[in-house]
Design a protein around this motif. Structure first.
Motif, PDB file in Angstrom:
ATOM      1  N   GLU A  98      18.428   9.681  -7.706  1.00  0.00           N
ATOM      2  CA  GLU A  98      18.221   9.815  -9.251  1.00  0.00           C
ATOM      3  C   GLU A  98      18.474   8.709 -10.105  1.00  0.00           C
ATOM      4  O   GLU A  98      18.204   8.981 -11.230  1.00  0.00           O
ATOM      5  N   ILE A  99      18.813   7.717  -9.632  1.00  0.00           N
ATOM      6  CA  ILE A  99      19.462   6.556 -10.372  1.00  0.00           C
ATOM      7  C   ILE A  99      18.408   6.069 -11.518  1.00  0.00           C
ATOM      8  O   ILE A  99      17.047   6.391 -11.287  1.00  0.00           O
ATOM      9  N   LEU A 100      18.603   5.981 -12.569  1.00  0.00           N
ATOM     10  CA  LEU A 100      17.651   5.577 -13.649  1.00  0.00           C
ATOM     11  C   LEU A 100      17.902   3.919 -14.150  1.00  0.00           C
ATOM     12  O   LEU A 100      19.004   3.518 -14.769  1.00  0.00           O
ATOM     13  N   VAL A 101      17.022   3.242 -13.925  1.00  0.00           N
ATOM     14  CA  VAL A 101      17.227   1.713 -14.279  1.00  0.00           C
ATOM     15  C   VAL A 101      15.693   1.458 -15.122  1.00  0.00           C
ATOM     16  O   VAL A 101      14.656   1.948 -14.461  1.00  0.00           O
ATOM     17  N   GLU A 133      16.735   7.149   3.280  1.00  0.00           N
ATOM     18  CA  GLU A 133      15.936   8.072   3.108  1.00  0.00           C
ATOM     19  C   GLU A 133      14.635   7.835   2.697  1.00  0.00           C
ATOM     20  O   GLU A 133      13.637   8.314   2.993  1.00  0.00           O
ATOM     21  N   ALA A 134      14.428   6.888   1.684  1.00  0.00           N
ATOM     22  CA  ALA A 134      13.138   6.570   1.380  1.00  0.00           C
ATOM     23  C   ALA A 134      12.371   6.060   2.148  1.00  0.00           C
ATOM     24  O   ALA A 134      11.177   5.990   2.268  1.00  0.00           O
ATOM     25  N   ALA A 135      13.027   5.147   3.073  1.00  0.00           N
ATOM     26  CA  ALA A 135      11.920   4.292   4.187  1.00  0.00           C
ATOM     27  C   ALA A 135      11.512   5.127   5.051  1.00  0.00           C
ATOM     28  O   ALA A 135      10.451   5.354   5.415  1.00  0.00           O
ATOM     29  N   ALA A 136      12.575   6.354   5.577  1.00  0.00           N
ATOM     30  CA  ALA A 136      12.010   7.493   6.360  1.00  0.00           C
ATOM     31  C   ALA A 136      10.761   8.117   5.955  1.00  0.00           C
ATOM     32  O   ALA A 136       9.569   8.386   6.461  1.00  0.00           O
ATOM     33  N   SER A 137      10.759   8.251   4.775  1.00  0.00           N
ATOM     34  CA  SER A 137       9.885   9.198   3.972  1.00  0.00           C
ATOM     35  C   SER A 137       8.674   8.320   3.665  1.00  0.00           C
ATOM     36  O   SER A 137       7.510   8.781   3.958  1.00  0.00           O
ATOM     37  N   PHE A 138       8.787   6.876   3.319  1.00  0.00           N
ATOM     38  CA  PHE A 138       7.598   6.179   3.355  1.00  0.00           C
ATOM     39  C   PHE A 138       6.902   5.900   4.657  1.00  0.00           C
ATOM     40  O   PHE A 138       5.614   6.063   4.802  1.00  0.00           O
ATOM     41  N   PHE A 228       7.624  10.459  -3.415  1.00  0.00           N
ATOM     42  CA  PHE A 228       7.407   9.236  -4.343  1.00  0.00           C
ATOM     43  C   PHE A 228       6.599   9.525  -5.668  1.00  0.00           C
ATOM     44  O   PHE A 228       5.706  10.558  -5.668  1.00  0.00           O
ATOM     45  N   ILE A 229       6.885   8.891  -6.704  1.00  0.00           N
ATOM     46  CA  ILE A 229       6.139   9.117  -7.754  1.00  0.00           C
ATOM     47  C   ILE A 229       5.643   7.823  -8.357  1.00  0.00           C
ATOM     48  O   ILE A 229       6.162   6.634  -8.244  1.00  0.00           O
ATOM     49  N   LEU A 230       4.317   7.823  -8.985  1.00  0.00           N
ATOM     50  CA  LEU A 230       3.940   6.644  -9.745  1.00  0.00           C
ATOM     51  C   LEU A 230       4.586   6.415 -10.898  1.00  0.00           C
ATOM     52  O   LEU A 230       4.582   7.180 -11.812  1.00  0.00           O
ATOM     53  N   ARG A 231       5.355   5.214 -11.075  1.00  0.00           N
ATOM     54  CA  ARG A 231       6.081   5.126 -11.968  1.00  0.00           C
ATOM     55  C   ARG A 231       5.703   4.375 -13.275  1.00  0.00           C
ATOM     56  O   ARG A 231       6.232   4.818 -14.282  1.00  0.00           O
ATOM     57  N   GLU A 245       0.928  -0.082 -13.639  1.00  0.00           N
ATOM     58  CA  GLU A 245       1.134  -0.708 -12.071  1.00  0.00           C
ATOM     59  C   GLU A 245       0.655   0.610 -11.051  1.00  0.00           C
ATOM     60  O   GLU A 245       1.724   1.029 -10.603  1.00  0.00           O
ATOM     61  N   PRO A 246      -0.433   0.365 -10.795  1.00  0.00           N
ATOM     62  CA  PRO A 246      -0.845   1.631  -9.680  1.00  0.00           C
ATOM     63  C   PRO A 246      -0.388   1.381  -8.392  1.00  0.00           C
ATOM     64  O   PRO A 246      -0.370   2.164  -7.600  1.00  0.00           O
ATOM     65  N   TRP A 247       0.464   0.047  -8.095  1.00  0.00           N
ATOM     66  CA  TRP A 247       1.003  -0.151  -6.847  1.00  0.00           C
ATOM     67  C   TRP A 247       2.321   0.069  -6.871  1.00  0.00           C
ATOM     68  O   TRP A 247       2.948   0.169  -5.712  1.00  0.00           O
ATOM     69  N   HIS A 248       2.739   0.523  -7.800  1.00  0.00           N
ATOM     70  CA  HIS A 248       4.529   0.614  -7.718  1.00  0.00           C
ATOM     71  C   HIS A 248       4.992   1.800  -7.790  1.00  0.00           C
ATOM     72  O   HIS A 248       4.747   2.872  -8.829  1.00  0.00           O
ATOM     73  N   TYR A 249       5.459   2.410  -6.784  1.00  0.00           N
ATOM     74  CA  TYR A 249       6.156   3.739  -6.441  1.00  0.00           C
ATOM     75  C   TYR A 249       7.448   3.957  -6.421  1.00  0.00           C
ATOM     76  O   TYR A 249       8.306   2.835  -5.807  1.00  0.00           O
ATOM     77  N   ARG A 250       8.025   4.990  -6.691  1.00  0.00           N
ATOM     78  CA  ARG A 250       9.441   5.005  -6.784  1.00  0.00           C
ATOM     79  C   ARG A 250       9.980   6.396  -6.163  1.00  0.00           C
ATOM     80  O   ARG A 250       9.275   7.548  -6.187  1.00  0.00           O
ATOM     81  N   TYR A 251      10.867   6.358  -5.122  1.00  0.00           N
ATOM     82  CA  TYR A 251      11.263   7.164  -4.657  1.00  0.00           C
ATOM     83  C   TYR A 251      12.353   8.136  -5.297  1.00  0.00           C
ATOM     84  O   TYR A 251      13.424   7.651  -5.918  1.00  0.00           O
ATOM     85  N   VAL A 252      12.164   9.512  -5.500  1.00  0.00           N
ATOM     86  CA  VAL A 252      13.037  10.456  -6.427  1.00  0.00           C
ATOM     87  C   VAL A 252      13.264  11.589  -5.444  1.00  0.00           C
ATOM     88  O   VAL A 252      14.074  12.274  -5.861  1.00  0.00           O
TER      89      VAL A 252
END
Ligand SMILES: [Zn+2]
Length: 278
Positions: A98-101, A133-138, A228-231, A245-252
């Motif tokens: 859930e980190i916010l940066v 967790e994000a790697a497995a989901s990716f 993943f969300i389009l960030r 950035e259509p290529w940048h996805y963030r795992y939440v």
């Protein structure tokens, strides 16, 4: 006699003008105070209202009369009433998905996520890593796409503080800081340092053309199922401070990604300050 009359008339006129000005002044002051009170009364019941932000709500509302009160409170809590890269605080919920940066919340230079893991070889290039967790989901997501004859490949994932520092300063040297800030994060402000962000291509096109590919369409429709969300989008540029950035996805995680989709929430900042801010 006539001379005196003239003086008196001028004096009376002056007094009248002065009185009217004073009355109008007082009236506008009280109606301003009344407006302020009305606004405070109506926003106090909003769930994420914060006493400490009260004067900022009032100021922001005045400058943005088109916004409803819910949005005034939400946007001020996010911090977009301030300039980007001002009033910078430590990242929120570090060490979690859930980190916010962003441009208001920063990671320390020594922040390294705990359980980095390489993405499966067939779905990345150059040993790219995400939090496990994000790697497995990716991997699952890329596999599913592959079954539909689409290719999703990670071309950038976890990046260290130093890596981002180099990257950003290269861009600043090339384009100047103002321009660089619209497309590259300052060191400590990159989501890539969280190990939860990934840039993708479709193998045949470079990542900056990803937006025009079939894979991009597929990702927009399906990424949320894998958390993943389009960030960064055109729609949320005013909140994130980055061009799309259509290529940048963030795992939440699936739960948050699904809820954002259901409620049509365009930025993670809005989600965070609606549901995760204490
Ligand atoms: Zn990225």
């Amino acid at each position: 006699m006539l001379h005196l009359d003239k003086k008196i008339i001028i004096l009376i006129t002056s007094i009248m003008i002065l009185s009217v000005s004073i009355i109008l002044g007082i009236k506008s002051m009280t109606s301003n105070d009344g407006q302020k009170k009305d606004l405070i009364d109506s926003i106090k019941n909003i769930k994420y209202y914060k006493e400490a932000n009260q004067s900022r709500y009032i100021k922001y509302q005045k400058e943005n009369l088109n916004l409803n009160n819910d949005l005034v409170v939400l946007y001020v809590n996010i911090g977009i009433d301030k300039d980007f890269y001002t009033d910078i605080k430590p990242s929120l919920r570090p060490g979690t998905k859930e980190i916010l940066v962003n441009k208001f919340y920063v990671l320390q230079s020594d922040y390294i996520p705990n359980d980095l893991e390489e993405i499966d070889d067939e779905y990345q290039v150059g040993g790219k890593m995400l939090v496990s967790e994000a790697a497995a989901s990716f991997n699952q997501m890329a596999k599913k796409a592959q079954q539909e004859n689409l290719h999703i490949r990670a071309v950038s994932a976890y990046r260290s503080y130093d890596y981002q520092d180099n990257l950003y300063h290269r861009y600043v040297n090339r384009d100047g800081q103002t321009k660089a800030d619209t497309y590259s994060a300052r060191p400590g402000h990159s989501e890539h340092q969280t190990g939860l962000a990934v840039d993708v291509d479709n193998v045949t096109q470079t990542f900056d053309n990803f937006g025009n590919t079939e894979e991009a369409l597929w990702m927009r429709a399906n990424a949320y199922k894998y958390g993943f969300i389009l960030r960064y989008t055109k729609e949320n540029e005013f909140i994130t401070g980055y061009q799309e950035e259509p290529w940048h996805y963030r795992y939440v995680g699936v739960q948050i990604a699904s809820k954002m989709r259901e409620e049509n929430i365009s930025s993670y900042e809005e989600y965070y300050f609606k549901y995760l801010d204490n």
